[in-house]
Write a protein that holds these residues in place. Structure first.
Motif, PDB file in Angstrom:
ATOM      1  N   PHE A 212     -30.373 -34.221 -20.971  1.00 21.92           N
ATOM      2  CA  PHE A 212     -28.936 -34.520 -21.039  1.00 21.92           C
ATOM      3  C   PHE A 212     -28.125 -33.229 -20.987  1.00 21.92           C
ATOM      4  O   PHE A 212     -27.191 -33.092 -20.191  1.00 21.92           O
ATOM      5  N   ARG A 213     -28.528 -32.240 -21.825  1.00 21.72           N
ATOM      6  CA  ARG A 213     -27.772 -30.976 -21.869  1.00 21.72           C
ATOM      7  C   ARG A 213     -27.673 -30.348 -20.478  1.00 21.72           C
ATOM      8  O   ARG A 213     -26.673 -29.759 -20.118  1.00 21.72           O
ATOM      9  N   ARG A 214     -28.764 -30.439 -19.702  1.00 24.02           N
ATOM     10  CA  ARG A 214     -28.826 -29.735 -18.409  1.00 24.02           C
ATOM     11  C   ARG A 214     -28.664 -30.667 -17.205  1.00 24.02           C
ATOM     12  O   ARG A 214     -29.022 -30.300 -16.083  1.00 24.02           O
ATOM     13  N   ASP A 215     -28.191 -31.889 -17.454  1.00 29.78           N
ATOM     14  CA  ASP A 215     -27.953 -32.871 -16.384  1.00 29.78           C
ATOM     15  C   ASP A 215     -29.193 -33.121 -15.526  1.00 29.78           C
ATOM     16  O   ASP A 215     -29.106 -33.169 -14.287  1.00 29.78           O
ATOM     17  N   LEU A 216     -30.351 -33.279 -16.173  1.00 27.33           N
ATOM     18  CA  LEU A 216     -31.585 -33.515 -15.414  1.00 27.33           C
ATOM     19  C   LEU A 216     -31.820 -35.012 -15.167  1.00 27.33           C
ATOM     20  O   LEU A 216     -32.710 -35.380 -14.393  1.00 27.33           O
ATOM     21  N   GLY A 217     -31.048 -35.869 -15.856  1.00 29.31           N
ATOM     22  CA  GLY A 217     -31.177 -37.324 -15.647  1.00 29.31           C
ATOM     23  C   GLY A 217     -32.393 -37.924 -16.346  1.00 29.31           C
ATOM     24  O   GLY A 217     -33.191 -37.221 -16.970  1.00 29.31           O
ATOM     25  N   ASN A 218     -32.503 -39.263 -16.248  1.00 29.68           N
ATOM     26  CA  ASN A 218     -33.669 -40.004 -16.768  1.00 29.68           C
ATOM     27  C   ASN A 218     -33.991 -39.734 -18.237  1.00 29.68           C
ATOM     28  O   ASN A 218     -35.163 -39.634 -18.599  1.00 29.68           O
ATOM     29  N   LEU A 219     -32.952 -39.638 -19.067  1.00 33.64           N
ATOM     30  CA  LEU A 219     -33.206 -39.358 -20.490  1.00 33.64           C
ATOM     31  C   LEU A 219     -33.942 -40.521 -21.167  1.00 33.64           C
ATOM     32  O   LEU A 219     -34.975 -40.316 -21.806  1.00 33.64           O
ATOM     33  N   ALA A 220     -33.422 -41.745 -21.000  1.00 35.62           N
ATOM     34  CA  ALA A 220     -34.045 -42.890 -21.676  1.00 35.62           C
ATOM     35  C   ALA A 220     -35.488 -43.068 -21.204  1.00 35.62           C
ATOM     36  O   ALA A 220     -36.385 -43.354 -22.014  1.00 35.62           O
ATOM     37  N   GLU A 221     -35.731 -42.866 -19.919  1.00 40.48           N
ATOM     38  CA  GLU A 221     -37.097 -43.009 -19.383  1.00 40.48           C
ATOM     39  C   GLU A 221     -38.027 -41.983 -20.026  1.00 40.48           C
ATOM     40  O   GLU A 221     -39.179 -42.284 -20.348  1.00 40.48           O
ATOM     41  N   SER A 222     -37.522 -40.762 -20.211  1.00 38.38           N
ATOM     42  CA  SER A 222     -38.355 -39.710 -20.813  1.00 38.38           C
ATOM     43  C   SER A 222     -38.654 -40.023 -22.283  1.00 38.38           C
ATOM     44  O   SER A 222     -39.778 -39.822 -22.750  1.00 38.38           O
ATOM     45  N   TYR A 223     -37.631 -40.501 -23.017  1.00 38.62           N
ATOM     46  CA  TYR A 223     -37.844 -40.846 -24.430  1.00 38.62           C
ATOM     47  C   TYR A 223     -38.843 -42.016 -24.530  1.00 38.62           C
ATOM     48  O   TYR A 223     -39.685 -42.055 -25.418  1.00 38.62           O
ATOM     49  N   GLN A 224     -38.711 -42.977 -23.592  1.00 38.77           N
ATOM     50  CA  GLN A 224     -39.635 -44.116 -23.565  1.00 38.77           C
ATOM     51  C   GLN A 224     -41.072 -43.618 -23.336  1.00 38.77           C
ATOM     52  O   GLN A 224     -42.012 -44.092 -23.956  1.00 38.77           O
ATOM     53  N   TYR A 225     -41.209 -42.633 -22.466  1.00 37.96           N
ATOM     54  CA  TYR A 225     -42.518 -42.050 -22.164  1.00 37.96           C
ATOM     55  C   TYR A 225     -43.093 -41.393 -23.431  1.00 37.96           C
ATOM     56  O   TYR A 225     -44.263 -41.583 -23.764  1.00 37.96           O
ATOM     57  N   VAL A 226     -42.235 -40.631 -24.159  1.00 37.38           N
ATOM     58  CA  VAL A 226     -42.699 -39.980 -25.401  1.00 37.38           C
ATOM     59  C   VAL A 226     -43.170 -41.051 -26.393  1.00 37.38           C
ATOM     60  O   VAL A 226     -44.250 -40.928 -26.991  1.00 37.38           O
ATOM     61  N   LEU A 227     -42.376 -42.108 -26.542  1.00 35.05           N
ATOM     62  CA  LEU A 227     -42.745 -43.176 -27.488  1.00 35.05           C
ATOM     63  C   LEU A 227     -44.094 -43.795 -27.104  1.00 35.05           C
ATOM     64  O   LEU A 227     -44.973 -43.962 -27.947  1.00 35.05           O
ATOM     65  N   ARG A 228     -44.249 -44.106 -25.816  1.00 32.49           N
ATOM     66  CA  ARG A 228     -45.497 -44.749 -25.362  1.00 32.49           C
ATOM     67  C   ARG A 228     -46.694 -43.830 -25.619  1.00 32.49           C
ATOM     68  O   ARG A 228     -47.731 -44.270 -26.099  1.00 32.49           O
ATOM     69  N   ARG A 229     -46.517 -42.533 -25.324  1.00 33.55           N
ATOM     70  CA  ARG A 229     -47.635 -41.602 -25.523  1.00 33.55           C
ATOM     71  C   ARG A 229     -47.992 -41.513 -27.011  1.00 33.55           C
ATOM     72  O   ARG A 229     -49.169 -41.434 -27.386  1.00 33.55           O
ATOM     73  N   LEU A 230     -46.982 -41.507 -27.877  1.00 35.92           N
ATOM     74  CA  LEU A 230     -47.251 -41.420 -29.336  1.00 35.92           C
ATOM     75  C   LEU A 230     -47.916 -42.708 -29.840  1.00 35.92           C
ATOM     76  O   LEU A 230     -48.791 -42.668 -30.695  1.00 35.92           O
ATOM     77  N   GLN A 231     -47.461 -43.849 -29.294  1.00 39.18           N
ATOM     78  CA  GLN A 231     -48.049 -45.127 -29.730  1.00 39.18           C
ATOM     79  C   GLN A 231     -49.511 -45.237 -29.327  1.00 39.18           C
ATOM     80  O   GLN A 231     -50.284 -45.948 -29.952  1.00 39.18           O
ATOM     81  N   ASN A 232     -49.887 -44.494 -28.271  1.00 38.81           N
ATOM     82  CA  ASN A 232     -51.264 -44.569 -27.780  1.00 38.81           C
ATOM     83  C   ASN A 232     -52.191 -43.545 -28.416  1.00 38.81           C
ATOM     84  O   ASN A 232     -53.367 -43.457 -28.054  1.00 38.81           O
ATOM     85  N   VAL A 233     -51.656 -42.712 -29.329  1.00 42.59           N
ATOM     86  CA  VAL A 233     -52.511 -41.692 -29.982  1.00 42.59           C
ATOM     87  C   VAL A 233     -53.511 -42.396 -30.893  1.00 42.59           C
ATOM     88  O   VAL A 233     -53.139 -43.300 -31.632  1.00 42.59           O
TER      89      VAL A 233
END
Ligand code: 5GP
Length: 233
Positions: A212-233
């Motif tokens: 978000f800070r650097r206008d890279l886009g896809n913030l929600a998708e990235s957070y969703q990815y982090v959540l999924r990876r943590l849930q799979n630990v």
């Protein structure tokens, strides 16, 4: 519905079910540069709440006392009321962000040791960096409290690195806040991609609020990815 006491940039603080607790509600707002940049990102509150709850539950299981009492729904939790220490603790494993800019060190450069730094928790002042003798001089925290917060921050760093490595994510840096309660310092606020720098292992793709800070886009998708990876630990 609980009575709203205070609305912050990314969370709403409400009266809790009893006088010793508060209810925190995560918002969908993303802000940066001390609130100058602002956007609503649908789903962000739910994602940050889920990630932070997962991390706080992991830390609690590993001996870190946190403010979380109970998760109420996908954006709300009951927390212990504390006296917030007006100092933010920033832990860095790799140079990035403010550190890279301030000291002219290329982002992603490894550090010979983990760093711990402090800043004043103040939107008005823009969270200026502050050293230990300055903190004790103006009474934001005692020397004992600083030592205890540093000890806990380094323990939390080790635990988080272990967790994120298993999720295929590099923990670059993060910010913590503590509160005083019954003579102890307990972990407050949140730990989420809003308060950490997280890079995908192997690609170093940014998965945190820098999108978000650097206008890279896809913030929600990235957070969703982090959540999924943590849930799979
Ligand atoms: P920097 O000093 O490089 O801007 O930030 C270091 C780390 O602390 C980053 O992971 C950043 O997200 C986090 N951080 C620093 N200040 C704040 C703050 O006021 N709020 C939040 N949510 N995170 C912060």
């Amino acid at each position: 519905m609980y009575k709203v006491l205070y609305e912050g940039k990314s969370k709403v603080i409400c009266e809790g079910p009893d006088k010793d607790s508060l209810v925190i509600r995560f918002k969908d707002s993303a802000t940066a540069f001390n609130g100058e940049k602002k956007e609503e990102i649908p789903g962000k509150g739910r994602l940050n709440a889920a990630i932070s709850n997962l991390i706080y539950s992991y830390l609690a299981k590993n001996g870190i006392e946190t403010h979380v009492i109970e998760v109420i729904d996908d954006i709300s939790l009951v927390v212990k009321k504390t006296e917030i220490v007006m100092v933010e603790i920033i832990v860095r494993n790799v140079a990035a962000g403010g550190f890279s800019k301030k000291y002219g060190i290329e982002e992603g450069s490894p550090l010979k040791n983990t760093t711990v730094e402090f800043s004043v928790k103040s939107d008005e002042l823009g969270d200026p960096m502050i050293n230990e003798s300055q903190i004790t001089a103006i009474g934001l925290a005692t020397a004992d409290e600083l030592q205890e917060m540093t000890r806990q921050a380094l323990k939390i760093n080790k635990l988080l690195i272990d967790l994120f490595v298993k999720a295929g994510i590099r923990l670059i840096d993060f910010k913590l806040e503590f509160g005083r309660r019954n003579g102890r310092l307990i972990l407050c606020d949140e730990i989420s991609p809003d308060s950490c720098r997280l890079w995908e292992a192997g690609t170093d793709k940014k998965l945190d609020k820098d999108r978000f800070r650097r206008d890279l886009g896809n913030l929600a998708e990235s957070y969703q990815y982090v959540l999924r990876r943590l849930q799979n630990v």
